[in-house]
Each structure stands twice: as structure tokens, then as C-alpha cells.
Design a protein around this motif. Structure first.
Motif, PDB file in Angstrom:
ATOM      1  N   UNK A  27      11.703   0.615 -84.416  1.00  0.00           N
ATOM      2  CA  UNK A  27      10.352   0.197 -84.038  1.00  0.00           C
ATOM      3  C   UNK A  27      10.098   0.375 -82.541  1.00  0.00           C
ATOM      4  N   UNK A  28      11.067   0.016 -81.715  1.00  0.00           N
ATOM      5  CA  UNK A  28      10.858   0.022 -80.271  1.00  0.00           C
ATOM      6  C   UNK A  28      10.599   1.433 -79.737  1.00  0.00           C
ATOM      7  N   UNK A  29      11.416   2.389 -80.145  1.00  0.00           N
ATOM      8  CA  UNK A  29      11.275   3.737 -79.595  1.00  0.00           C
ATOM      9  C   UNK A  29       9.951   4.386 -79.978  1.00  0.00           C
ATOM     10  N   UNK A  30       9.556   4.418 -81.271  1.00  0.00           N
ATOM     11  CA  UNK A  30       8.243   4.999 -81.590  1.00  0.00           C
ATOM     12  C   UNK A  30       7.080   4.229 -80.974  1.00  0.00           C
ATOM     13  N   UNK A  37       2.818   5.946 -74.630  1.00  0.00           N
ATOM     14  CA  UNK A  37       2.873   7.282 -74.048  1.00  0.00           C
ATOM     15  C   UNK A  37       4.096   7.542 -73.186  1.00  0.00           C
ATOM     16  N   UNK A  38       5.164   6.775 -73.399  1.00  0.00           N
ATOM     17  CA  UNK A  38       6.413   7.007 -72.661  1.00  0.00           C
ATOM     18  C   UNK A  38       7.031   8.318 -73.146  1.00  0.00           C
ATOM     19  N   UNK A  39       7.579   9.099 -72.235  1.00  0.00           N
ATOM     20  CA  UNK A  39       8.232  10.354 -72.613  1.00  0.00           C
ATOM     21  C   UNK A  39       9.326  10.067 -73.635  1.00  0.00           C
ATOM     22  N   UNK A  40       9.411  10.865 -74.733  1.00  0.00           N
ATOM     23  CA  UNK A  40      10.401  10.573 -75.782  1.00  0.00           C
ATOM     24  C   UNK A  40      11.822  10.404 -75.275  1.00  0.00           C
ATOM     25  N   UNK A  41      12.253  11.259 -74.368  1.00  0.00           N
ATOM     26  CA  UNK A  41      13.618  11.148 -73.853  1.00  0.00           C
ATOM     27  C   UNK A  41      13.819   9.846 -73.081  1.00  0.00           C
ATOM     28  N   UNK A  42      12.820   9.442 -72.300  1.00  0.00           N
ATOM     29  CA  UNK A  42      12.913   8.186 -71.547  1.00  0.00           C
ATOM     30  C   UNK A  42      12.908   6.989 -72.491  1.00  0.00           C
ATOM     31  N   UNK A  43      12.080   7.062 -73.532  1.00  0.00           N
ATOM     32  CA  UNK A  43      12.024   5.973 -74.515  1.00  0.00           C
ATOM     33  C   UNK A  43      13.369   5.804 -75.211  1.00  0.00           C
ATOM     34  N   UNK A 106      11.898  13.973 -79.993  1.00  0.00           N
ATOM     35  CA  UNK A 106      10.746  13.575 -80.799  1.00  0.00           C
ATOM     36  C   UNK A 106      10.956  13.905 -82.272  1.00  0.00           C
ATOM     37  N   UNK A 107      11.415  15.129 -82.560  1.00  0.00           N
ATOM     38  CA  UNK A 107      11.652  15.504 -83.958  1.00  0.00           C
ATOM     39  C   UNK A 107      12.868  14.777 -84.539  1.00  0.00           C
ATOM     40  N   UNK A 108      13.906  14.596 -83.722  1.00  0.00           N
ATOM     41  CA  UNK A 108      15.068  13.840 -84.190  1.00  0.00           C
ATOM     42  C   UNK A 108      14.708  12.407 -84.500  1.00  0.00           C
ATOM     43  N   UNK A 109      13.818  11.828 -83.694  1.00  0.00           N
ATOM     44  CA  UNK A 109      13.363  10.461 -83.934  1.00  0.00           C
ATOM     45  C   UNK A 109      12.622  10.349 -85.255  1.00  0.00           C
ATOM     46  N   UNK A 110      11.729  11.301 -85.527  1.00  0.00           N
ATOM     47  CA  UNK A 110      10.996  11.280 -86.788  1.00  0.00           C
ATOM     48  C   UNK A 110      11.915  11.375 -87.989  1.00  0.00           C
ATOM     49  N   UNK A 111      12.896  12.268 -87.911  1.00  0.00           N
ATOM     50  CA  UNK A 111      13.859  12.429 -89.003  1.00  0.00           C
ATOM     51  C   UNK A 111      14.671  11.156 -89.217  1.00  0.00           C
ATOM     52  N   UNK A 112      15.107  10.535 -88.114  1.00  0.00           N
ATOM     53  CA  UNK A 112      15.893   9.312 -88.215  1.00  0.00           C
ATOM     54  C   UNK A 112      15.077   8.165 -88.805  1.00  0.00           C
ATOM     55  N   UNK A 157      22.978  11.399 -84.299  1.00  0.00           N
ATOM     56  CA  UNK A 157      21.643  10.901 -84.634  1.00  0.00           C
ATOM     57  C   UNK A 157      21.179   9.822 -83.659  1.00  0.00           C
ATOM     58  N   UNK A 158      22.055   8.872 -83.357  1.00  0.00           N
ATOM     59  CA  UNK A 158      21.693   7.783 -82.449  1.00  0.00           C
ATOM     60  C   UNK A 158      21.452   8.302 -81.032  1.00  0.00           C
ATOM     61  N   UNK A 159      22.250   9.246 -80.578  1.00  0.00           N
ATOM     62  CA  UNK A 159      22.084   9.789 -79.228  1.00  0.00           C
ATOM     63  C   UNK A 159      20.759  10.526 -79.087  1.00  0.00           C
ATOM     64  N   UNK A 160      20.342  11.223 -80.126  1.00  0.00           N
ATOM     65  CA  UNK A 160      19.086  11.975 -80.076  1.00  0.00           C
ATOM     66  C   UNK A 160      17.878  11.069 -80.247  1.00  0.00           C
ATOM     67  N   UNK A 161      18.006  10.038 -81.087  1.00  0.00           N
ATOM     68  CA  UNK A 161      16.821   9.269 -81.479  1.00  0.00           C
ATOM     69  C   UNK A 161      16.868   7.776 -81.140  1.00  0.00           C
ATOM     70  N   UNK A 162      18.024   7.238 -80.834  1.00  0.00           N
ATOM     71  CA  UNK A 162      18.287   5.799 -80.657  1.00  0.00           C
ATOM     72  C   UNK A 162      18.143   5.025 -81.957  1.00  0.00           C
ATOM     73  N   UNK A 163      17.980   5.718 -83.073  1.00  0.00           N
ATOM     74  CA  UNK A 163      17.789   5.089 -84.383  1.00  0.00           C
ATOM     75  C   UNK A 163      18.975   5.442 -85.281  1.00  0.00           C
ATOM     76  N   UNK A 164      19.410   4.508 -86.099  1.00  0.00           N
ATOM     77  CA  UNK A 164      20.453   4.799 -87.079  1.00  0.00           C
ATOM     78  C   UNK A 164      21.655   3.893 -86.993  1.00  0.00           C
ATOM     79  N   UNK A 165      21.866   3.271 -85.833  1.00  0.00           N
ATOM     80  CA  UNK A 165      23.039   2.406 -85.692  1.00  0.00           C
ATOM     81  C   UNK A 165      22.912   1.135 -86.527  1.00  0.00           C
ATOM     82  N   UNK A 166      21.694   0.752 -86.904  1.00  0.00           N
ATOM     83  CA  UNK A 166      21.472  -0.475 -87.657  1.00  0.00           C
ATOM     84  C   UNK A 166      21.404  -0.256 -89.156  1.00  0.00           C
TER      85      UNK A 166
END
Length: 259
Positions: A27-30, A37-43, A106-112, A157-166
Motif C-alpha cells: 500500500x505504501x509504495x503505490x 507523485x514520488x519517483x518510483x525508485x525513491x518510493x 514501476x512495472x515490477x511494483x505492478x507485477x508484485x 522482487x522485494x528489491x525492485x518493488x519493496x513488495x513481497x516480503x509480507x
């Protein structure tokens, strides 16, 4: 004003995490990318360090209650931490620097997010299937290398998107270790998430993808939010919240993947 809104957002996401046990990075990253409007990599980089700090407290609590299987945690980390470091190295060599990293993230985040939504929706069916297959020869002979391999996939996956560890990590552990109690599954997953998100977050800091002021604002809101959500968790229908969360992740993930 932005710092105030970040703190309020951190509180809201923290409350959802406290209520459902999932939804931190997913939830936090998207939210940071789409709403603020935070840059995806910074988010992603900021959220990874946010996750490392918040889950460190959870690891201490689980450890005191002996809810962590350290052997499983070590197996996951043996795959995820080298994979996270390698992923950071690959990102650093991308042409056009920050812009290319943003597209990949951005695309890795969507997939995750899509995978996480599926894990939330079908987690119980997956556990039931795993219980029926608990004596399979493959699980009995190769559980350790399979766990390391799963850790490596989570690391990327987590390194690219920050999502998946949970949610994804818990779903996989339920499948691989069906005899392990749910509380030890969650404890082991939380313990594994700390070194993974820390290594990945520090890697993003090295790439210049961490906003420390944003991190502080998120923590200021999320810590009391998690506490409040935990207190209310027994009074709110958790299955309804999880389904709503999964539906939201499906919509957000689809938007990011197919944008």
C-alpha cells in the motif's frame, strides 16, 4: 503540508497493517507513487528502509515469544540477500540511470501487487492444498534448497518493488512448511524481512533513491497507526478487510503494469 500528509498516510497504512497483518509495502509504495507523485525508485528505496525499521520491532517481539524458526529464516536469507545485492548491481548498470530504474521499478511494483493480491485472496486454499501434499517426496528431499531458491526470488522482487516480503513470503512458507504453526510462519517471515529490506534499502540509498525526510514523516504516523490497528483487530471483520485490500491491489497493480 507534504510532511503532514505523509504522516497521515503513514498512520492510515500502519492501521491497515495492524488490522490485517499485510499491506505495508503493497500500500505504501503505490500510494507514494500514484497519489503523491514520488519517483518510483525513491518510493521503493524509502519504503524498504521504512519496512526494515518497523519490522525490526516485530522481530524482537516474535523472538521473545519464540515464534521464529531461525533455520527457515536463515535459508530464506541465504537466497534473498545475495539476490538483493545482485539486483542492486544490475540496476546500477542500467542506461539512463534514475529514469530507467524508475521504469523497471514501476512495472515490477505492478507485477508484485498482482501476485500479492492473489496470495491474499487464495492463501487459505493454498494452505489446504499444501496440507494434502505435506508428505510429497520433493518436499521431503529438497525442502532446504527450494527454500533458498524461493528466498532468491523474493530478494529480486522485494528489491525492485519493496513488495513481497509480507503476504507473498507468508503464502510461500505456508506451502513449504504446512506443519509449522501460523504464528511461527509469520514470525519467521517478519524476521527474514528485516535483513532483506535493510540490504535492499541500503542498496537503493547507494543508488540515490532514498528520501530521509519522507522516511521520518512516514514513521511518525505509521508507528501509532500500527498500534491502533492491532488494538482494533479483534473488533473488525478481518476477512472483509483482506478482500477489500486484495481488490484494491488488483486495481493498482493492473494500472501500473498496463499503463
Amino acid at each position: 503540508m507534504d510532511a503532514y500528509l505523509y504522516t497521515v498516510s503513514g498512520f492510515a497504512v500502519g492501521a491497515i497493517v495492524g488490522l490485517t497483518g499485510v499491506g505495508g509495502g503493497s500500500l505504501m509504495t503505490p500510494l507514494l507513487v500514484i497519489i503523491f507523485g514520488v519517483h518510483p525508485a525513491t518510493a521503493v528505496g524509502t519504503d524498504l528502509l521504512y519496512a526494515a525499521l518497523t519490522k525490526a520491532g516485530g522481530t524482537v517481539a516474535h523472538s521473545r515469544k519464540k515464534h521464529i524458526d531461525w533455520q527457515i529464516t536463515a535459508r530464506l536469507a541465504a537466497g534473498s540477500i545475495p539476490a538483493a545485492a545482485l539486483t542492486i548491481a544490475v540496476l546500477s548498470f542500467l542506461p539512463d540511470g534514475h529514469q530507467s530504474i524508475g521504469i523497471v521499478v514501476s512495472h515490477g511494483l505492478g507485477f508484485a501487487l498482482l501476485l500479492t493480491a492473489v496470495a491474499i485472496l487464495f492463501g487459505r486454499k493454498l494452505r489446504d492444498y499444501a496440507n494434502r501434499q505435506e508428505n510429497s517426496p520433493l518436499r521431503q528431499c529438497c525442502i532446504a534448497p527450494i527454500t533458498v531458491g524461493v528466498g532468491a526470488l523474493l530478494g529480486v522482487l522485494v528489491t525492485i518493488s519493496s513488495v513481497g516480503a509480507g503476504a507473498l513470503g507468508v503464502a510461500v512458507l505456508f506451502f513449504l512448511y504446512p506443519k509449522l504453526s501460523p504464528v511461527r510462519i509469520v514470525g519467521s517471515d517478519v524476521a527474514h524481512a528485516v535483513p532483506l529490506t535493510l540490504v535492499a534499502g541500503l542498496g537503493h540509498w547507494w543508488l540515490g533513491s532514498v528520501n530521509w525526510a519522507l522516511l521520518g514523516s512516514l514513521l511518525l504516523g505509521s508507528l501509532p497507526g500500527i498500534w491502533l490497528g492491532t488494538q482494533l483487530s479483534a473488533k473488525v471483520p478481518e476477512h472483509i478487510l483482506r478482500r477489500l485490500l486484495a481488490a484494491m491491489l488488483l486495481l493498482i497493480g493492473s494500472k501500473l503494469v498496463f499503463a
